[in-house]
Design a protein around this motif. Structure first.
Motif, PDB file in Angstrom:
ATOM      1  N   GLU A   1      39.268 -21.428 -10.886  1.00 31.93           N
ATOM      2  CA  GLU A   1      39.128 -20.503  -9.767  1.00 31.93           C
ATOM      3  C   GLU A   1      38.413 -19.246 -10.250  1.00 31.93           C
ATOM      4  O   GLU A   1      38.612 -18.792 -11.371  1.00 31.93           O
ATOM      5  N   LEU A   2      37.588 -18.678  -9.386  1.00 32.40           N
ATOM      6  CA  LEU A   2      36.872 -17.446  -9.691  1.00 32.40           C
ATOM      7  C   LEU A   2      37.425 -16.328  -8.813  1.00 32.40           C
ATOM      8  O   LEU A   2      37.568 -16.501  -7.605  1.00 32.40           O
ATOM      9  N   LYS A   3      37.732 -15.191  -9.454  1.00 35.55           N
ATOM     10  CA  LYS A   3      38.291 -14.043  -8.744  1.00 35.55           C
ATOM     11  C   LYS A   3      37.532 -12.788  -9.133  1.00 35.55           C
ATOM     12  O   LYS A   3      37.043 -12.666 -10.254  1.00 35.55           O
ATOM     13  N   CYS A   4      37.492 -11.836  -8.211  1.00 37.13           N
ATOM     14  CA  CYS A   4      36.954 -10.521  -8.532  1.00 37.13           C
ATOM     15  C   CYS A   4      37.896  -9.880  -9.547  1.00 37.13           C
ATOM     16  O   CYS A   4      39.112  -9.818  -9.329  1.00 37.13           O
ATOM     17  N   ASN A   5      37.344  -9.395 -10.639  1.00 40.83           N
ATOM     18  CA  ASN A   5      38.170  -8.819 -11.702  1.00 40.83           C
ATOM     19  C   ASN A   5      38.647  -7.401 -11.369  1.00 40.83           C
ATOM     20  O   ASN A   5      39.463  -6.846 -12.093  1.00 40.83           O
ATOM     21  N   THR A   6      38.156  -6.836 -10.272  1.00 43.98           N
ATOM     22  CA  THR A   6      38.575  -5.489  -9.883  1.00 43.98           C
ATOM     23  C   THR A   6      39.719  -5.517  -8.872  1.00 43.98           C
ATOM     24  O   THR A   6      40.664  -4.753  -8.992  1.00 43.98           O
ATOM     25  N   CYS A   7      39.623  -6.423  -7.869  1.00 44.34           N
ATOM     26  CA  CYS A   7      40.649  -6.445  -6.818  1.00 44.34           C
ATOM     27  C   CYS A   7      41.426  -7.759  -6.753  1.00 44.34           C
ATOM     28  O   CYS A   7      42.376  -7.870  -5.987  1.00 44.34           O
ATOM     29  N   GLY A   8      41.026  -8.747  -7.545  1.00 41.52           N
ATOM     30  CA  GLY A   8      41.738 -10.025  -7.559  1.00 41.52           C
ATOM     31  C   GLY A   8      41.401 -10.945  -6.407  1.00 41.52           C
ATOM     32  O   GLY A   8      42.032 -11.985  -6.228  1.00 41.52           O
TER      33      GLY A   8
ATOM     34  N   ASN B   1      33.352  -3.741  -3.518  1.00 45.14           N
ATOM     35  CA  ASN B   1      31.978  -3.390  -3.915  1.00 45.14           C
ATOM     36  C   ASN B   1      31.670  -3.566  -5.399  1.00 45.14           C
ATOM     37  O   ASN B   1      30.700  -2.991  -5.896  1.00 45.14           O
ATOM     38  N   THR B   2      32.446  -4.341  -6.107  1.00 43.84           N
ATOM     39  CA  THR B   2      32.151  -4.641  -7.514  1.00 43.84           C
ATOM     40  C   THR B   2      30.967  -5.596  -7.576  1.00 43.84           C
ATOM     41  O   THR B   2      30.949  -6.612  -6.877  1.00 43.84           O
ATOM     42  N   ALA B   3      29.984  -5.299  -8.417  1.00 45.08           N
ATOM     43  CA  ALA B   3      28.833  -6.192  -8.602  1.00 45.08           C
ATOM     44  C   ALA B   3      29.309  -7.485  -9.248  1.00 45.08           C
ATOM     45  O   ALA B   3      29.915  -7.462 -10.322  1.00 45.08           O
TER      46      ALA B   3
END
Length: 159
Positions: A120-127, A79-81
């Motif tokens: 590559e693009l990753k969510c910075n909260t959960c990877g 749920n990270t924006a």
């Protein structure tokens, strides 16, 4: 001739053993960290494939391609924006595309999965793997964040 060949082979060996791939953040610790079994329990099979195994959903299959309301696209895993609707555009590629991310919430990494370096693009909260960044976006930033729709959840803006 042997000296030239030896020197050429040595140069090639040194060039190939450089640390070009060391920019990959393989051991980064994320705020949300779960075991593979925990992720499999939480995510659908397709979400797990994309987010945890860096897979790619088929083009033109995401309902988010046609999402044009105002709101925020968040990571389906944590749920990270990640992206604001005002930065979404139709790239014609078949995946939701954005010209920028919410500052600090999307991590840039290097991916060699198909034989050459890609961003590559990753969510910075959960990877979680989101997609890739390309330099063929609109004039606003020149960037195109090509994102797997299955990695996102849309939260409409309240009126």
């Amino acid at each position: 001739m042997k000296k030239i060949l030896s020197l050429l082979l040595l140069t090639l060996f040194i060039g190939c053993s450089s640390n070009a791939q060391s920019t990959k953040k393989e051991n980064k610790e994320y705020k949300i960290s779960k075991t593979e079994a925990e992720w499999k329990k939480q995510l659908s099979e397709q979400e797990f494939y994309v987010l945890r195994e860096a897979g790619t959903e088929r083009a033109f299959t995401s309902p988010l391609n046609k999402e044009h309301r105002k709101g925020t696209f968040v990571c389906v895993a944590c749920n990270t924006a990640l992206y604001k609707s005002e930065h979404k555009f139709d790239s014609g590629t078949g995946w939701p595309s954005f010209d920028r991310a919410v500052k600090g919430n999307v991590e840039l990494d290097v991916d060699y999965k198909i034989g050459y370096a890609r961003t590559e693009l990753k969510c910075n909260t959960c990877g979680g793997h989101l997609g890739h960044s390309f330099d063929d976006g609109p004039k606003t930033t020149g960037k195109r964040h090509c994102i797997n729709g299955v990695a996102l959840k849309f939260i409409p803006k309240e009126k």
